[in-house]
Design a protein around this motif. Structure first.
Motif, PDB file in Angstrom:
ATOM      1  N   ALA A 179       0.821  -1.217   0.000  1.00 49.02           N
ATOM      2  CA  ALA A 179       0.000   0.000   0.000  1.00 49.02           C
ATOM      3  C   ALA A 179       0.852   1.263   0.000  1.00 49.02           C
ATOM      4  CB  ALA A 179      -0.933  -0.001   1.206  1.00 49.02           C
ATOM      5  N   VAL A 180       1.989   1.207   0.658  1.00 55.05           N
ATOM      6  CA  VAL A 180       2.831   2.391   0.724  1.00 55.05           C
ATOM      7  C   VAL A 180       3.873   2.389  -0.393  1.00 55.05           C
ATOM      8  CG1 VAL A 180       4.492   3.675   2.136  1.00 55.05           C
ATOM      9  CG2 VAL A 180       2.459   2.673   3.191  1.00 55.05           C
ATOM     10  N   ARG A 181       4.431   1.220  -0.664  1.00 57.48           N
ATOM     11  CA  ARG A 181       5.479   1.165  -1.686  1.00 57.48           C
ATOM     12  C   ARG A 181       4.960   1.598  -3.045  1.00 57.48           C
ATOM     13  NH1 ARG A 181       7.427  -4.011  -1.316  1.00 57.48           N
ATOM     14  NH2 ARG A 181       8.715  -3.334   0.409  1.00 57.48           N
ATOM     15  N   GLU A 182       3.728   1.204  -3.353  1.00 54.57           N
ATOM     16  CA  GLU A 182       3.169   1.545  -4.661  1.00 54.57           C
ATOM     17  C   GLU A 182       2.672   2.984  -4.729  1.00 54.57           C
ATOM     18  OE1 GLU A 182       3.233  -0.632  -7.212  1.00 54.57           O
ATOM     19  OE2 GLU A 182       4.161  -2.154  -5.940  1.00 54.57           O
ATOM     20  N   GLY A 183       2.799   3.708  -3.616  1.00 56.55           N
ATOM     21  CA  GLY A 183       2.408   5.114  -3.632  1.00 56.55           C
ATOM     22  C   GLY A 183       0.920   5.354  -3.487  1.00 56.55           C
TER      23      GLY A 183
ATOM     24  N   ILE B 278      -0.709   5.029  -0.753  1.00 58.79           N
ATOM     25  CA  ILE B 278      -0.743   5.872   0.437  1.00 58.79           C
ATOM     26  C   ILE B 278       0.538   6.680   0.440  1.00 58.79           C
ATOM     27  CG2 ILE B 278      -0.695   5.938   2.952  1.00 58.79           C
ATOM     28  CD1 ILE B 278      -2.184   3.270   2.940  1.00 58.79           C
ATOM     29  N   LYS B 279       0.372   7.998   0.593  1.00 55.29           N
ATOM     30  CA  LYS B 279       1.543   8.863   0.580  1.00 55.29           C
ATOM     31  C   LYS B 279       1.769   9.374   1.990  1.00 55.29           C
ATOM     32  CE  LYS B 279       2.909  13.185  -1.676  1.00 55.29           C
ATOM     33  NZ  LYS B 279       4.340  13.016  -1.636  1.00 55.29           N
ATOM     34  N   ILE B 280       2.979   9.216   2.477  1.00 52.64           N
ATOM     35  CA  ILE B 280       3.293   9.687   3.824  1.00 52.64           C
ATOM     36  C   ILE B 280       4.092  10.980   3.726  1.00 52.64           C
ATOM     37  CG2 ILE B 280       4.416   9.143   6.018  1.00 52.64           C
ATOM     38  CD1 ILE B 280       4.034   6.209   5.444  1.00 52.64           C
ATOM     39  N   ILE B 281       3.640  12.006   4.453  1.00 50.76           N
ATOM     40  CA  ILE B 281       4.317  13.303   4.471  1.00 50.76           C
ATOM     41  C   ILE B 281       4.781  13.600   5.897  1.00 50.76           C
ATOM     42  CG2 ILE B 281       4.040  15.791   4.125  1.00 50.76           C
ATOM     43  CD1 ILE B 281       1.884  15.114   2.074  1.00 50.76           C
ATOM     44  N   PRO B 282       6.024  13.965   6.134  1.00 53.08           N
ATOM     45  CA  PRO B 282       7.137  14.013   5.190  1.00 53.08           C
ATOM     46  C   PRO B 282       7.567  12.596   4.775  1.00 53.08           C
ATOM     47  CG  PRO B 282       7.683  15.138   7.269  1.00 53.08           C
ATOM     48  CD  PRO B 282       6.426  14.389   7.498  1.00 53.08           C
TER      49      PRO B 282
ATOM     50  N   ASN C  86     -19.619   6.990   0.477  1.00 54.16           N
ATOM     51  CA  ASN C  86     -19.240   8.361   0.142  1.00 54.16           C
ATOM     52  C   ASN C  86     -17.855   8.746   0.632  1.00 54.16           C
ATOM     53  OD1 ASN C  86     -21.584   9.067  -1.192  1.00 54.16           O
ATOM     54  ND2 ASN C  86     -22.629   9.672   0.697  1.00 54.16           N
ATOM     55  N   TYR C  87     -17.553   8.352   1.865  1.00 52.31           N
ATOM     56  CA  TYR C  87     -16.396   8.986   2.516  1.00 52.31           C
ATOM     57  C   TYR C  87     -15.185   8.079   2.699  1.00 52.31           C
ATOM     58  CZ  TYR C  87     -19.871  12.551   3.405  1.00 52.31           C
ATOM     59  OH  TYR C  87     -20.840  13.504   3.251  1.00 52.31           O
ATOM     60  N   HIS C  88     -15.267   6.838   2.253  1.00 53.63           N
ATOM     61  CA  HIS C  88     -14.127   5.947   2.402  1.00 53.63           C
ATOM     62  C   HIS C  88     -13.582   5.543   1.044  1.00 53.63           C
ATOM     63  CE1 HIS C  88     -11.589   2.723   4.041  1.00 53.63           C
ATOM     64  NE2 HIS C  88     -11.719   3.343   5.188  1.00 53.63           N
ATOM     65  N   PRO C  89     -12.253   5.474   0.865  1.00 57.42           N
ATOM     66  CA  PRO C  89     -11.170   5.815   1.799  1.00 57.42           C
ATOM     67  C   PRO C  89     -11.190   7.297   2.154  1.00 57.42           C
ATOM     68  CG  PRO C  89     -10.308   4.708  -0.160  1.00 57.42           C
ATOM     69  CD  PRO C  89     -11.738   5.020  -0.427  1.00 57.42           C
ATOM     70  N   THR C  90     -10.706   7.604   3.344  1.00 54.97           N
ATOM     71  CA  THR C  90     -10.654   8.999   3.746  1.00 54.97           C
ATOM     72  C   THR C  90      -9.525   9.698   2.992  1.00 54.97           C
ATOM     73  OG1 THR C  90      -9.209   8.479   5.616  1.00 54.97           O
ATOM     74  CG2 THR C  90     -11.574   8.492   6.030  1.00 54.97           C
TER      75      THR C  90
ATOM     76  N   THR D 189      -3.530  10.099   2.066  1.00 55.43           N
ATOM     77  CA  THR D 189      -2.331  10.799   2.514  1.00 55.43           C
ATOM     78  C   THR D 189      -2.238  10.734   4.031  1.00 55.43           C
ATOM     79  OG1 THR D 189      -2.618  12.349   0.693  1.00 55.43           O
ATOM     80  CG2 THR D 189      -1.097  12.997   2.433  1.00 55.43           C
ATOM     81  N   VAL D 190      -1.043  10.479   4.514  1.00 58.47           N
ATOM     82  CA  VAL D 190      -0.787  10.568   5.946  1.00 58.47           C
ATOM     83  C   VAL D 190       0.076  11.795   6.163  1.00 58.47           C
ATOM     84  CG1 VAL D 190       0.280   9.462   7.946  1.00 58.47           C
ATOM     85  CG2 VAL D 190      -0.800   8.062   6.179  1.00 58.47           C
ATOM     86  N   TYR D 191      -0.433  12.751   6.927  1.00 54.20           N
ATOM     87  CA  TYR D 191       0.370  13.921   7.246  1.00 54.20           C
ATOM     88  C   TYR D 191       0.779  13.833   8.707  1.00 54.20           C
ATOM     89  CZ  TYR D 191       1.757  18.647   8.361  1.00 54.20           C
ATOM     90  OH  TYR D 191       2.473  19.740   8.808  1.00 54.20           O
ATOM     91  N   LEU D 192       2.074  13.810   8.947  1.00 58.70           N
ATOM     92  CA  LEU D 192       2.559  13.644  10.320  1.00 58.70           C
ATOM     93  C   LEU D 192       3.095  14.964  10.865  1.00 58.70           C
ATOM     94  CD1 LEU D 192       4.437  10.302   9.698  1.00 58.70           C
ATOM     95  CD2 LEU D 192       2.280  10.575  10.917  1.00 58.70           C
ATOM     96  N   HIS D 193       2.565  15.368  12.006  1.00 56.32           N
ATOM     97  CA  HIS D 193       3.107  16.576  12.647  1.00 56.32           C
ATOM     98  C   HIS D 193       4.083  16.186  13.749  1.00 56.32           C
ATOM     99  CE1 HIS D 193      -0.603  15.951  15.228  1.00 56.32           C
ATOM    100  NE2 HIS D 193       0.351  15.951  16.118  1.00 56.32           N
ATOM    101  N   GLY D 194       4.890  17.156  14.173  1.00 53.97           N
ATOM    102  CA  GLY D 194       5.881  16.897  15.214  1.00 53.97           C
ATOM    103  C   GLY D 194       5.287  17.044  16.604  1.00 53.97           C
ATOM    104  N   LEU D 195       6.113  16.821  17.580  1.00 54.35           N
ATOM    105  CA  LEU D 195       5.677  16.939  18.969  1.00 54.35           C
ATOM    106  C   LEU D 195       5.803  18.387  19.438  1.00 54.35           C
ATOM    107  CD1 LEU D 195       5.534  13.988  18.865  1.00 54.35           C
ATOM    108  CD2 LEU D 195       7.344  13.783  20.556  1.00 54.35           C
ATOM    109  N   VAL D 196       4.887  18.760  20.331  1.00 52.68           N
ATOM    110  CA  VAL D 196       4.963  20.090  20.925  1.00 52.68           C
ATOM    111  C   VAL D 196       5.789  19.986  22.207  1.00 52.68           C
ATOM    112  CG1 VAL D 196       3.667  22.034  21.829  1.00 52.68           C
ATOM    113  CG2 VAL D 196       2.698  20.640  20.003  1.00 52.68           C
ATOM    114  N   ARG D 197       6.905  20.675  22.234  1.00 55.97           N
ATOM    115  CA  ARG D 197       7.781  20.614  23.398  1.00 55.97           C
ATOM    116  C   ARG D 197       7.764  21.926  24.157  1.00 55.97           C
ATOM    117  NH1 ARG D 197      11.282  16.496  23.320  1.00 55.97           N
ATOM    118  NH2 ARG D 197      11.089  15.086  21.564  1.00 55.97           N
ATOM    119  N   ASP D 198       8.436  21.943  25.293  1.00 58.47           N
ATOM    120  CA  ASP D 198       8.449  23.189  26.058  1.00 58.47           C
ATOM    121  C   ASP D 198       9.516  24.123  25.495  1.00 58.47           C
ATOM    122  OD1 ASP D 198      10.911  22.464  27.016  1.00 58.47           O
ATOM    123  OD2 ASP D 198      10.369  22.541  29.128  1.00 58.47           O
ATOM    124  N   GLU D 199       9.667  25.256  26.134  1.00 63.14           N
ATOM    125  CA  GLU D 199      10.572  26.294  25.657  1.00 63.14           C
ATOM    126  C   GLU D 199      11.994  25.789  25.475  1.00 63.14           C
ATOM    127  OE1 GLU D 199      10.682  30.838  27.241  1.00 63.14           O
ATOM    128  OE2 GLU D 199       9.615  29.321  28.377  1.00 63.14           O
TER     129      GLU D 199
END
Length: 893
Positions: free
Chosen positions: A414-418, A420-424, A506-510, A542-552
């Motif tokens: 599923a991922v190798r064939e593109g 599903i696209k993973i970002i980044p 209607n809504y799948h795949p998301t 598409t999978v969009y991955l965000h980073g972790l929220v850290r402290d100052e």
RNA sequence: GGGUGUUUAGCUCAGUUGGUUAGAGCGACUCGUUUACACCGAGUAGGCCAGGGGUUCGAAUCCCUUAACACCCACCA
């Protein structure tokens, strides 16, 4: 100079400062009442067409273990921005909410709370039913808190479709998938070594085990006086279950013993041992003594060795973390810790302990309660990831219906064939690496909170199905399923599957799955596994991955560190919009970001700035007349061209998941161009009702996905408007309206330069000055915009001609070939002016040298693209002209 | 042990397929109540793009290498 001072009579004036608290809850209520979070209602009310493109997303369901943290807030902000953008674009947009029962996590939390209340052993004292009631109560309260927090953040979730991983519908999906997998031979019960948490009293999946570095003692000992060599261990107590010693077959020291069996009478005063010496390539000859005691029952690696060599498995530690009967009567019932001491002591007394060494060691602990894990053999249910089965109907690229495949291969395809696209995209590697290391997945848990395993036993019969068989005497398996089993079905179980619903069709795949990179293996990979297998389709594109929220300081936020910033407190203090911006702007996809109150406060300031920008525009707009947005002056052309450009860029960046970039560009435009320049100019030029209204409305729409509350609040003050969230997104193209952006830049730069010189010469802001300009080919341009120059640079007398001789007592500068002289009678310090000019010459000269060198390089001229070379030539010409004029000025002093 | 990421102004970070005299926000400094906003305006200072090699006409950007920091995976007794 024309000064227009107009306040529309039909407008009630907005307050001076935007106070988020006063508006947010009311606005959210209005949104909810409109029903427009629900795509069906959007179609009904024709804000979306029935055949419009679909954009669908599930909310990664927060665990009902407590309250939301900043990571959740970031997730909500990003997802809501995407959703609002697509909804405004007119897509049929669904964002489906829900919560996760989080089996072990929630049960552990409730146990802890009950114990704090004085219940010593909650499970024993309450029993299954009562205990589950307590968990449900907690989960319900936790759920309500979470929902409230989502709303506070402004999340436009379709609450009519809310789901829970442990509700009835999801249970049906779980049972359906379980049965299908069982029938395909992919789910199997087996006696194997598992990760056991003695405190949770349950198995854990491989990735639910965490490792903690600690210093440990390595003991080097012999099993008995007549055993030919010594072995090393960090866990002497497990040696009571040893059935072999492994050595490297190439090791000359031990080669001769391979195949021999040694009998050990009452090892360390405990059980008798039968130790067979086996050869295994994996043994490192240089580590320890080069010989490894094999404990098949309590080590994953040893278990595999035992399987290969047909060794017996003797369990010496039980599910409570105590020594079992097979350890010998002296040890049975002792805790692991006490048993260790006793084994070491006994070895020392009988002179078998040769050495003790300190060494770093990784202790495996439960990810929920940090209790050390005991690997032990147990009868459990497993999903077999490497077992072949026949694929059903398939839309997975590279895997056809009827083809033999495995779950691992499906996940990879599923991922190798593109598909599903993973970002980044670098996370592809993490994903594939995880699959490569994936073992069979142990799915049964010995806890009470969760989906009961749909299996019934009667004697030695086993029945797998939806309900207990009709005849009496069947007993359901008392275990529950790993929480990820049900969350793995999330994209389709929430849409009504296994029923054939419209929602599912209607809504799948998301469209997109947006989540933190930390749960890529836990959840994302398992959704791909479950969905490709069950549906023969992908769960999301598409999978969009965000980073972790850290402290100052870049540390993880945690209660024990006391560095937690509570999203709700920030919403209360600075508003939801500011909180959202602080989480979306100033970072890049997949990278961690740092958060501080100052950062949020900065965005609160921007919220207020936008408010005031709009407030001012609204005072200038005559809403009754509703004039067209027709550009007249240079500034008008410039701002419209820039507005269209920024609108088109915003769409582009949102679609490419560059939320930070989109927001930052939009902010720069709003603040540095619209407010600082165009609005100031509008005060001079006046009569801009039509254009201002157009800009006002466009800018509010563009900002709405990022800061929905303040934009909606302002929108509601525009006469005759309904909800901003249902407005059409400005789909504007980048277009050259007149190509006059550059002309405007010249005016802008001249003004900036005059201001700069004024500051340098400490000309009081209130004091007006005289300026003469030799403008060359730009004379007409400057004359057309003389009022702007005068107004913004505070000029009293201005003279513009094609060329101008430098007046005495003046200082000057150059901008795009335009020479500007400021009369500073009495103020000019010639020595200072000389230094200033020399400094500028000092900057231009090396620049010219660099350009000349570049252009005299034949290779450059030959190889570089034509535009680049032409560009460099133009730069050189300009710089040389500048240098000449600077030298003239210097001479004239 | 294997892998990934980060290293750019005092701080937090941008810098899209190599072509800018390397940018923003915050902070610092100097001015400032001019018909929205002091949660503001005008202006100034501040960088050998971690170090070293290489590729190229051209490198913050591509390759190799070293270092520091962070994280993930495996786990050796």
């Amino acid at each position: 100079m024309l000064i227009v001072h107009k306040i529309a009579v039909n407008m009630k004036e907005l307050e001076k400062a935007y106070e988020a608290k006063k508006y947010e809850d009311g606005i959210y209520e209005k949104w909810e009442e409109s029903g427009l979070f629900n795509p069906d209602v959007c179609v009904e009310k024709s804000t979306a067409k029935k055949d419009a493109p679909i954009f669908s997303m599930v909310l990664p369901p927060p665990n009902v273990t407590g309250v939301l943290h900043m990571g959740h807030a970031a997730m909500l902000a990003i997802e809501d921005a995407m959703i609002r953008y697509h909804r405004m674009k007119g897509d049929r947009t669904l964002w489906l909410p829900g919560t996760d029962h989080a089996a072990i996590a929630t049960q552990t939390k409730v146990e802890k709370l009950l114990m704090e209340k004085g219940v010593k052993d909650p499970r024993v004292e309450l029993g299954r039913e009562k205990f589950l009631e307590e968990v449900d109560k907690f989960a319900k309260a936790s759920h309500d808190t979470i929902i409230n927090q989502c709303k506070k953040m402004g999340s436009s979730l379709d609450w009519s479709r809310e789901a829970f991983t442990l509700d009835e519908k999801r249970n049906l999906a779980v049972r359906t998938v379980f049965k299908k997998m069982y029938d395909d031979g992919l789910i199997e019960r087996g006696y194997r070594i598992v990760n056991w948490c003695p405190r949770c009293h349950s198995t854990l999946a491989d990735d639910e085990v965490e490792y903690k570095e600690q210093s440990a003692k390595i003991y080097i000992f012999k099993y008995s006086a007549d055993f030919p060599f010594a072995i090393a261990t960090t866990r002497p107590e497990t040696k009571l279950g040893d059935t072999a010693v492994a050595v490297n077959p190439k090791d000359k020291r031990y080669k001769k013993f391979i195949g021999k069996t040694f009998k050990v009478k009452s090892f360390a005063g405990g059980a008798d041992l039968n130790i067979e010496v086996i050869g295994d390539e994996a043994v490192d000859m240089n580590f320890g003594t080069g010989a490894l005691g094999v404990t098949p029952a309590h080590s994953h690696v040893d278990y595999e060795m035992a399987q290969k060599n047909n060794l017996p498995v003797i369990k010496v530690i039980d599910e409570d973390g105590n020594m079992a009967a097979d350890a010998g009567t002296v040890y049975a019932g002792l805790s692991v810790k006490d048993a260790r001491k006793k084994v070491v002591e006994n070895l020392r007394v009988s002179n078998l302990l040769e050495k003790e060494e300190d060494a770093p060691n990784n202790l495996s602990v439960c990810y929920r309660c940090e209790t050390p894990i005991e690997p032990l053999p147990s009868k459990q249910w497993f999903i077999k990831v490497n077992k072949e089965f026949q694929m059903g109907p398939s839309k997975i690229m590279g895997i056809k219906e009827g083809q033999k495949t495995t779950l691992k291969k499906l996940m990879q395809a599923a991922v190798r064939e593109g598909q599903i696209k993973i970002i980044p995209d670098r996370f592809d590697k993490t994903y594939f690496h995880w699959i490569d290391n994936l073992h069979d997945w142990c799915i049964s848990r010995q806890i009470w909170y969760g989906h009961r395993i749909p299996v019934w036993y009667k004697g030695d019969q086993t029945y797998v199905g939806f309900e207990a068989p009709k005849d009496s005497g069947w007993q359901q398996d008392s275990d529950t399923l790993d929480t990820w089993f049900s969350s793995g079905l999330w994209t389709f179980s929430t849409l009504g599957w296994p029923d054939k619903t419209d929602d599912f069709n209607n809504y799948h795949p998301t469209s997109v799955l947006e989540t933190g990179y930390d749960i890529l293996p836990f959840w994302v990979a398992r959704m791909i596994l479950m969905t490709t297998y069950t549906l023969g389709d992908i769960p999301f594109e598409t999978v969009y991955l965000h980073g972790l929220v850290r402290d100052e300081q870049g540390r993880k936020m945690s209660k024990s560190l006391g560095n937690v910033i509570d999203p709700l407190a920030m919403v209360e203090k600075f508003g939801a919009d500011a909180t959202r911006l602080s989480l979306m702007l100033g970072n890049t996809p997949g990278n961690d970001s740092r958060l501080s109150e100052e950062k949020i406060a900065g965005f609160r300031n921007f919220t207020n700035k936008l408010w005031n920008i709009c407030r001012y525009m609204m005072m200038q707009i005559d809403f009754e007349k509703s004039e067209p947005a027709k550009p007249v002056t240079l500034a008008d052309f410039w701002i419209l061209e820039r507005l269209h450009e920024i609108a088109s860029d915003t769409s582009k960046h949102i679609e490419q998941f560059n939320f930070s970039f989109a927001g930052e560009k939009l902010r720069d435009f709003t603040w540095n161009e619209l407010a600082d320049w165009y609005l100031e100019i509008s005060k001079i030029e006046g009569n801009k009702s039509g254009i201002l209204q157009y800009i006002l409305e466009t800018i509010l729409k563009l900002w709405h996905p990022f800061m929905p509350f303040v934009t909606e609040a302002i929108w509601s003050e525009i006469p005759g408007k309904k909800l901003l969230m249902a407005e059409k997104w400005p789909q504007l193209k980048k277009e050259k309206i007149s190509g006059r952006v550059k002309d405007f830049e010249i005016i802008k730069n001249i003004i900036t330069n005059i201001r700069s010189l004024r500051a340098e010469y400490k000309v009081e802001p209130a004091k007006k000055i005289s300026v003469s300009i030799g403008a060359g080919k730009f004379a007409g341009l400057l004359k057309d915009n003389v009022e702007i120059l005068q107004g913004l640079a505070r000029i009293e007398k201005i003279q513009i001609d094609k060329s101008m001789k430098k007046p005495g007592n003046s200082v000057g500068f150059l901008e795009s070939g335009v020479e500007v002289f400021i009369d500073l009678s009495g103020l000019v310090d010639f020595a200072k002016e000389k230094i200033r000019l020399q400094k500028e010459i000092g900057e231009v000269e090396p620049y010219i040298a660099v350009l000349k060198k570049k252009l005299s390089n034949k290779e450059f001229v030959k190889n570089a693209p034509k535009e680049i070379v032409a560009n460099e030539n133009a730069k050189l010409a300009e710089a040389e002209e500048m240098l000449a004029k600077l030298n003239d000025q210097l001479k004239s002093i």
